[in-house]
Design a protein around this motif. Structure first.
Motif, PDB file in Angstrom:
ATOM      1  N   GLY A 163      43.414  45.997  25.482  1.00 35.59           N
ATOM      2  CA  GLY A 163      43.253  45.091  26.605  1.00 35.59           C
ATOM      3  C   GLY A 163      44.083  45.580  27.772  1.00 35.59           C
ATOM      4  N   CYS A 164      43.469  45.716  28.934  1.00 37.83           N
ATOM      5  CA  CYS A 164      44.180  46.189  30.126  1.00 37.83           C
ATOM      6  C   CYS A 164      43.406  45.746  31.364  1.00 37.83           C
ATOM      7  N   ARG A 177      46.427  38.373  40.718  1.00 39.89           N
ATOM      8  CA  ARG A 177      45.810  39.673  41.005  1.00 39.89           C
ATOM      9  C   ARG A 177      44.307  39.565  40.766  1.00 39.89           C
ATOM     10  N   GLN A 178      43.526  39.919  41.748  1.00 39.73           N
ATOM     11  CA  GLN A 178      42.074  39.820  41.644  1.00 39.73           C
ATOM     12  C   GLN A 178      41.510  41.119  41.078  1.00 39.73           C
ATOM     13  N   PHE A 179      41.883  41.405  39.822  1.00 37.47           N
ATOM     14  CA  PHE A 179      41.420  42.605  39.133  1.00 37.47           C
ATOM     15  C   PHE A 179      40.625  42.205  37.898  1.00 37.47           C
ATOM     16  N   LYS A 180      39.606  42.984  37.581  1.00 35.26           N
ATOM     17  CA  LYS A 180      38.871  42.761  36.343  1.00 35.26           C
ATOM     18  C   LYS A 180      39.731  43.161  35.147  1.00 35.26           C
ATOM     19  N   GLU A 181      39.522  42.450  34.050  1.00 35.46           N
ATOM     20  CA  GLU A 181      40.225  42.766  32.810  1.00 35.46           C
ATOM     21  C   GLU A 181      39.269  43.442  31.837  1.00 35.46           C
ATOM     22  N   LEU A 182      39.722  44.517  31.229  1.00 31.02           N
ATOM     23  CA  LEU A 182      38.921  45.261  30.266  1.00 31.02           C
ATOM     24  C   LEU A 182      39.384  44.958  28.853  1.00 31.02           C
ATOM     25  N   LEU A 183      38.430  44.664  27.975  1.00 27.78           N
ATOM     26  CA  LEU A 183      38.671  44.574  26.539  1.00 27.78           C
ATOM     27  C   LEU A 183      37.742  45.586  25.879  1.00 27.78           C
TER      28      LEU A 183
END
Length: 218
Positions: free
Chosen positions: A149-150, A203-209
């Motif tokens: 997850g990042c 923070r308006q960033f997408k999260e990756l799983l």
């Protein structure tokens, strides 16, 4: 492998904020149904692959390690911060937590059924990323599962992007770049999910799983 040069600074930074961090983030899964679902899929796939111990790398105060154990996994935690490990032990008596580094795990080859790296790979400087992922692959048994997850880069073609993290220098990762590095060490992608940020997120960033599996021995 050798330690990351950045590790002492990261350890000191998290030691300094351990109590506040634990108070703020111990209930992070409550409003994350997608992540809970991916953790459930991770647990199910580990069990289907024969079980084995699962390492929560960068476990912090141990709340996700505890969640994995509640899902039936034989999970233990590893964190570079002694202060975090102490908090994890207090909150979860009887659960194994160790001070250690993702870059040099005190584990034999192929002994784990699963590895979780949730918001911990973000602190690895880009040049050290391949070696740390290789360490994950080393300790996984054939068929073992890996869940990362990042935060994701805005442009998939950009491998990494630094961002302002409140504790230590951190990097967003390209999903395709991460999946490609894993393929190169015999760990193939099973599924990926990109979660859009909420309007209230700082923070308006997408999260990756990203869920992956180490190739079995044929």
């Amino acid at each position: 492998m050798t330690e990351l040069d950045s590790l002492p600074g990261i350890r000191a930074a998290y030691d300094a904020v351990a109590v506040r961090y634990a108070q703020q983030f111990t209930d992070t899964l409550r409003d994350r149904p997608v992540e809970r679902a991916l953790l459930a899929a991770f647990a199910e796939s580990v069990r289907a692959g024969g079980g084995g111990e699962v390492a929560d790398l960068g476990c912090g105060p141990g709340h996700i390690t505890a969640h994995l154990r509640e899902s039936g996994l034989r999970a233990f935690g590893v964190d570079a911060s002694p202060a975090m490990v102490e908090l994890a032990r207090r909150a979860n008596p009887g659960v194994r937590f160790e001070v250690g580094s993702m870059a040099a795990l005190d584990l034999a080859d192929g002994v784990l059924g699963g590895v979780l790296s949730r918001a911990s790979l973000i602190h690895v400087p880009p040049p050290g990323l391949p070696a740390v992922l290789a360490e994950f692959a080393r300790v996984l048994a054939p068929g073992g599962r890996l869940l990362i997850g990042c935060l994701a880069t805005d442009d998939p073609a950009v491998p990494t992007q630094p961002y302002d993290h409140s504790v230590a220098t951190a990097y967003r990762l390209s999903p395709d770049h991460l999946a490609g590095l894993l393929r190169g060490i015999g760990v193939h992608e099973v599924a990926r999910v990109l979660c859009e940020p909420k309007p209230t997120d700082k923070r308006q960033f997408k999260e990756l799983l990203l869920l992956a599996a180490k190739e079995p021995v044929h």
